[in-house]
Design a protein around this motif. Structure first.
Motif, PDB file in Angstrom:
ATOM      1  N   MET A   1      41.849  12.738  29.586  1.00 13.13           N
ATOM      2  CA  MET A   1      40.640  11.965  29.329  1.00 13.13           C
ATOM      3  C   MET A   1      40.985  10.536  28.942  1.00 13.13           C
ATOM      4  O   MET A   1      41.748  10.301  28.020  1.00 13.13           O
ATOM      5  CB  MET A   1      39.843  12.599  28.183  1.00 13.13           C
ATOM      6  CG  MET A   1      38.538  11.869  27.935  1.00 13.13           C
ATOM      7  SD  MET A   1      37.920  12.044  26.252  1.00 13.13           S
ATOM      8  CE  MET A   1      39.105  11.137  25.313  1.00 13.13           C
ATOM      9  N   ARG A   2      40.395   9.619  29.694  1.00 18.06           N
ATOM     10  CA  ARG A   2      40.628   8.208  29.405  1.00 18.06           C
ATOM     11  C   ARG A   2      39.667   7.729  28.319  1.00 18.06           C
ATOM     12  O   ARG A   2      38.627   8.356  28.066  1.00 18.06           O
ATOM     13  CB  ARG A   2      40.398   7.379  30.663  1.00 18.06           C
ATOM     14  CG  ARG A   2      41.429   7.601  31.760  1.00 18.06           C
ATOM     15  CD  ARG A   2      40.972   6.885  33.011  1.00 18.06           C
ATOM     16  NE  ARG A   2      42.047   6.679  33.958  1.00 18.06           N
ATOM     17  CZ  ARG A   2      42.276   7.472  35.007  1.00 18.06           C
ATOM     18  NH1 ARG A   2      41.524   8.526  35.221  1.00 18.06           N
ATOM     19  NH2 ARG A   2      43.267   7.194  35.837  1.00 18.06           N
ATOM     20  N   LEU A   3      39.985   6.569  27.757  1.00 19.04           N
ATOM     21  CA  LEU A   3      39.090   6.014  26.739  1.00 19.04           C
ATOM     22  C   LEU A   3      37.790   5.498  27.356  1.00 19.04           C
ATOM     23  O   LEU A   3      36.778   5.391  26.676  1.00 19.04           O
ATOM     24  CB  LEU A   3      39.796   4.910  25.955  1.00 19.04           C
ATOM     25  CG  LEU A   3      40.894   5.439  25.025  1.00 19.04           C
ATOM     26  CD1 LEU A   3      41.495   4.310  24.202  1.00 19.04           C
ATOM     27  CD2 LEU A   3      40.365   6.538  24.108  1.00 19.04           C
ATOM     28  N   LEU A   4      37.809   5.198  28.642  1.00 22.15           N
ATOM     29  CA  LEU A   4      36.553   4.892  29.344  1.00 22.15           C
ATOM     30  C   LEU A   4      35.585   6.059  29.187  1.00 22.15           C
ATOM     31  O   LEU A   4      34.415   5.893  28.837  1.00 22.15           O
ATOM     32  CB  LEU A   4      36.842   4.641  30.830  1.00 22.15           C
ATOM     33  CG  LEU A   4      35.611   4.651  31.758  1.00 22.15           C
ATOM     34  CD1 LEU A   4      34.711   3.462  31.461  1.00 22.15           C
ATOM     35  CD2 LEU A   4      36.024   4.651  33.219  1.00 22.15           C
ATOM     36  N   THR A   5      36.091   7.256  29.457  1.00 22.15           N
ATOM     37  CA  THR A   5      35.250   8.447  29.344  1.00 22.15           C
ATOM     38  C   THR A   5      34.818   8.666  27.899  1.00 22.15           C
ATOM     39  O   THR A   5      33.657   8.991  27.637  1.00 22.15           O
ATOM     40  CB  THR A   5      36.021   9.665  29.877  1.00 22.15           C
ATOM     41  OG1 THR A   5      36.468   9.366  31.200  1.00 22.15           O
ATOM     42  CG2 THR A   5      35.157  10.902  29.901  1.00 22.15           C
ATOM     43  N   HIS A   6      35.754   8.467  26.987  1.00 28.12           N
ATOM     44  CA  HIS A   6      35.404   8.627  25.577  1.00 28.12           C
ATOM     45  C   HIS A   6      34.259   7.690  25.187  1.00 28.12           C
ATOM     46  O   HIS A   6      33.384   8.040  24.397  1.00 28.12           O
ATOM     47  CB  HIS A   6      36.617   8.358  24.687  1.00 28.12           C
ATOM     48  CG  HIS A   6      36.285   8.346  23.227  1.00 28.12           C
ATOM     49  ND1 HIS A   6      36.168   7.172  22.516  1.00 28.12           N
ATOM     50  CD2 HIS A   6      36.001   9.358  22.370  1.00 28.12           C
ATOM     51  CE1 HIS A   6      35.842   7.476  21.263  1.00 28.12           C
ATOM     52  NE2 HIS A   6      35.744   8.791  21.146  1.00 28.12           N
ATOM     53  N   ASN A   7      34.254   6.492  25.772  1.00 33.01           N
ATOM     54  CA  ASN A   7      33.212   5.528  25.438  1.00 33.01           C
ATOM     55  C   ASN A   7      31.864   5.906  26.036  1.00 33.01           C
ATOM     56  O   ASN A   7      30.826   5.382  25.634  1.00 33.01           O
ATOM     57  CB  ASN A   7      33.622   4.125  25.906  1.00 33.01           C
ATOM     58  CG  ASN A   7      33.185   3.058  24.928  1.00 33.01           C
ATOM     59  OD1 ASN A   7      32.013   2.722  24.867  1.00 33.01           O
ATOM     60  ND2 ASN A   7      34.127   2.531  24.145  1.00 33.01           N
ATOM     61  N   MET A   8      31.869   6.810  26.989  1.00 31.25           N
ATOM     62  CA  MET A   8      30.625   7.267  27.609  1.00 31.25           C
ATOM     63  C   MET A   8      30.120   8.566  27.003  1.00 31.25           C
ATOM     64  O   MET A   8      28.916   8.811  26.939  1.00 31.25           O
ATOM     65  CB  MET A   8      30.842   7.478  29.114  1.00 31.25           C
ATOM     66  CG  MET A   8      29.639   8.080  29.811  1.00 31.25           C
ATOM     67  SD  MET A   8      29.919   8.384  31.563  1.00 31.25           S
ATOM     68  CE  MET A   8      31.041   9.764  31.489  1.00 31.25           C
ATOM     69  N   LEU A   9      31.055   9.416  26.554  1.00 26.69           N
ATOM     70  CA  LEU A   9      30.666  10.739  26.072  1.00 26.69           C
ATOM     71  C   LEU A   9      29.890  10.658  24.764  1.00 26.69           C
ATOM     72  O   LEU A   9      30.157   9.815  23.918  1.00 26.69           O
ATOM     73  CB  LEU A   9      31.905  11.623  25.867  1.00 26.69           C
ATOM     74  CG  LEU A   9      32.629  12.078  27.119  1.00 26.69           C
ATOM     75  CD1 LEU A   9      33.848  12.919  26.741  1.00 26.69           C
ATOM     76  CD2 LEU A   9      31.701  12.871  28.022  1.00 26.69           C
ATOM     77  N   SER A  10      28.927  11.550  24.658  1.00 28.42           N
ATOM     78  CA  SER A  10      28.103  11.617  23.460  1.00 28.42           C
ATOM     79  C   SER A  10      27.722  13.068  23.237  1.00 28.42           C
ATOM     80  O   SER A  10      27.342  13.763  24.179  1.00 28.42           O
ATOM     81  CB  SER A  10      26.858  10.741  23.664  1.00 28.42           C
ATOM     82  OG  SER A  10      26.012  10.835  22.558  1.00 28.42           O
ATOM     83  N   SER A  11      27.828  13.529  22.032  1.00 30.32           N
ATOM     84  CA  SER A  11      27.480  14.919  21.726  1.00 30.32           C
ATOM     85  C   SER A  11      25.987  15.127  21.938  1.00 30.32           C
ATOM     86  O   SER A  11      25.161  14.367  21.443  1.00 30.32           O
ATOM     87  CB  SER A  11      27.849  15.238  20.282  1.00 30.32           C
ATOM     88  OG  SER A  11      27.251  16.446  19.893  1.00 30.32           O
TER      89      SER A  11
END
Lengths: 200, 295
Positions: A1-11
Motif C-alpha cells: 500500500m502506497r501513501l497515495l492510497t493511505h491518503n484516500m482511504l477512510s474508515s
C-alpha cells in the motif's frame, strides 16, 4: 500500500464521523521505483491532505517532506522528487491501518490492505428494511410493490448523477450494457462521450 | 527493490497475528445468519457470498488466466482521460484495465482476495474492499470504472448503492464507466448455458417465511443443467427472468492448482463434469435489460 492510497482511504464503519486519516502500524516498508509524472503529481497535490502525508511518511521513516507545502513548490524539481517518492515509491508491505475513532484494525499483508467490514459494522439504511427479501419483482407481486415504493424514495436520495449515455453493445456474441455516469455536483455541462455499437 | 525496516515504529505487530492474516478468509466471517435476517444495501446476501465470493476464491487463478481480452470501448474511455488522472477501479478482478492508460494511475479494489493478490503480484495498487461500501474519501478520484461487476450484486438496492459509491468517490464532474451483462443476447445458444434462478429457488432462499432454513449444505445444484429446455417462447421467457447461474468450467488440471475445489465439491458448491473434464462452478448473475440502469 502506497501513501497515495493511505491518503484516500477512510474508515467507513457505522457511526464513524471522521475516519481519516487511518493510523498506520508499520511492520515492514519496501521501496519500489516508479517513473515520475509531473502531471500526476500536480493533479494529486490539490487532493492530498498534506499533513496526513507528512505524518504517514514519518511513520515509514522518511523525513524529507517539508511540514507545509503550497502549489508554488511544484515548480521545484527537488520537491517533486520527494513528493513523488513519498507518495508512490514507499509501500507498507506488512502492518495495519487503524480506524482513528473506533480503533478497528485493518490488516495489511503482502502490501494488500483488507478493508472489508463485518456485517455489524456496516451502515443500515431504513429504506432497506422494506426490501428484506428483495425478490425478482415480477414474481412476488405484493412485495414487489413495496419494493418499488422503497426504491422510489431511495433513488431520490441518489443525487448528482447525470446519465450521459447508455448503450447496449456486443462483444464476441455476448452483449453488455455500457453506462457512463458523471458526478454532476459541479455546474459543468456533461461531456458527451461517444460509445457506439461495437463491431467485433 | 529495497527493503526498509522501520525501527520502533511498530506498536503492536510483534505477535504472530500477521502470519495468520494470510490464511484468513474474510468472507467466512460475514456469513452470519443473525445478520442476514435484516438485509440492507451493505449487508451481503448469502447468495452473493456463496455464488460470487466463494466461487471466485476457488477459480481465481484460472479465471485470471483467461481474462486478458480488453474491451475496446473501455480502453477508449480510459485513453480519453487526461494525463495524470487517478482512476478508481471497483471490482478490478485480475487488474486487466489497470495500466491500460500509462499516463493515469489506477487504484483497484475487489472483494476476492486471490484476485487482488494477482493484481498486487503484477505491481498494481490494490486493496480488498466491497464495491457497495468503498472505504474511500469523497471526491478523491478523477474517474472510476466498474467493469462487469454490478451483475454480481443480488439486490437492486445494492446495485444502486454501488453506483452511488462510484459517483461519490470521483471529483465533481468526474466520469464513471459502468458495464454489465445484458439480458438481450444476440447469441441465443448462450442462454442455454445459463440457468435461470427459479421462483422456487428464490422462495427457498429469500422467502419471508423461512429465510434462514437453507443452510449452504442443504442446497443442491441438481437443478442446474445445461440441457435445460428453453426452446419454446425463448425470448419471452428470457425477458421474465433476470437472475441466472452462469457456469464456470474449471478444468481438472487447473482445479488441482487452486486446491479449493475438493472442498467445494464436498460441500456442493461445485460439481464434476466428466465429459468436459472440468469442475463446474455456478456464478450468480443479475442480467440487465436496456434502460434498467437509468431507473
Amino acid at each position: 500500500m502506497r501513501l497515495l492510497t493511505h491518503n484516500m482511504l477512510s474508515s467507513n464503519i457505522k457511526g464513524v464521523t471522521n475516519g481519516f486519516p487511518l493510523r498506520i502500524e508499520v511492520e515492514k516498508v519496501v521501496e519500489k521505483q516508479v517513473d515520475l509524472s509531473p502531471a500526476f503529481l500536480r493533479n494529486m497535490f490539490s487532493k492530498i491532505e498534506w499533513k496526513a502525508l507528512v505524518d504517514a511518511s514519518h511513520s515509514f521513516g522518511y523525513a524529507e517532506l517539508p511540514e507545509q507545502a503550497d502549489a508554488s513548490m511544484l515548480d521545484s524539481e527537488d520537491f517533486l522528487r520527494k513528493f513523488h517518492h513519498a507518495l508512490l515509491e514507499l509501500h507498507l508491505e506488512e502492518g495495519a491501518l487503524i480506524c482513528p475513532e473506533t480503533g478497528r484494525r485493518f490488516p495489511v499483508s503482502k502490501g494488500i490492505p483488507n478493508m472489508l467490514l463485518h456485517e455489524d459494522e456496516c451502515i443500515m439504511m431504513t429504506v432497506d428494511k422494506l426490501k428484506t427479501t428483495d425478490p425478482p419483482s415480477p414474481q412476488i407481486p405484493g412485495i414487489g410493490l413495496a419494493r418499488e415504493k422503497a426504491l422510489d424514495g431511495y433513488s431520490k436520495a441518489v443525487e448528482g448523477i447525470a446519465k450521459v449515455k447508455m448503450k447496449i453493445m456486443s462483444k464476441r456474441k455476448q452483449k453488455f450494457i455500457i453506462w457512463l455516469a458523471r458526478n454532476t455536483k459541479s455546474s459543468r455541462e456533461p461531456q458527451q462521450v461517444n460509445l457506439e455499437r461495437c463491431t467485433s | 527493490m529495497r527493503e526498509i525496516r522501520v525501527k520502533g515504529a511498530s506498536s503492536l505487530c510483534s505477535s504472530t497475528t500477521l502470519c495468520d492474516e494470510e490464511t484468513h478468509v474474510p468472507q467466512s466471517d460475514l456469513v452470519n445468519d443473525e445478520h442476514n435476517s435484516s438485509v440492507g444495501a451493505k449487508v451481503t446476501p448469502e447468495i452473493e457470498m456463496k455464488y460470487v465470493h466463494r466461487v471466485y476464491e476457488a477459480i481465481a487463478p484460472h479465471f485470471s488466466s483467461t481474462r486478458f481480452a480488453k474491451w475496446p470501448k473501455v480502453a477508449a474511455f480510459l485513453s480519453s482521460l487526461s494525463s495524470g488522472s487517478l482512476v478508481l477501479d471497483a471490482g478490478c478482478g485480475n487488474g486487466k484495465y489497470s495500466g491500460l492508460n500509462p499516463d493515469c494511475f489506477f487504484i483497484g479494489c475487489d472483494i476476492s482476495h486471490p484476485l487482488v493478490k494477482i493484481c498486487a503480484d503484477r505491481g498494481h495498487e490494490v486493496l480488498v474492499a466491497d464495491a457497495v461500501n468503498l472505504p474511500y474519501k469523497t471526491g478523491f478520484g478523477d474517474a472510476a470504472i466498474t467493469i462487469a461487476v454490478l451483475h454480481h450484486l443480488r439486490t437492486e438496492c445494492r446495485r444502486k448503492k454501488a453506483i452511488e459509491e462510484l459517483v461519490r468517490v470521483v471529483k465533481k464532474g468526474g466520469l464513471v464507466l459502468i458495464t454489465v451483462w445484458a439480458v438481450e443476447q444476440e447469441d441465443k445458444s448462450l442462454l442455454n448455458k445459463w440457468t435461470p434462478i427459479s421462483e422456487k429457488y428464490a422462495e427457498e432462499w429469500i422467502g419471508p417465511s423461512s429465510p434462514r432454513e437453507c443452510s449452504p449444505s442443504s442446497f443442491k445444484l441438481e437443478s442446474i443443467q445445461e440441457t435445460e429446455e428453453h426452446s419454446s417462447g425463448h425470448a419471452k421467457g428470457f425477458k421474465e427472468s433476470s437472475e441466472y447461474f452462469v457456469p464456470w468450467h474449471l478444468p481438472y488440471h487447473r482445479a488441482e492448482v487452486s486446491g479449493a475445489s475438493a472442498s467445494a465439491l464436498a460441500n456442493g458448491l461445485a460439481k464434476k463434469d466428466d465429459k468436459k473434464d472440468a469442475v463446474v462452478y455456478n456464478r450468480y448473475y443479475h442480467v440487465f435489460s436496456e434502460g434498467e440502469l437509468e431507473r
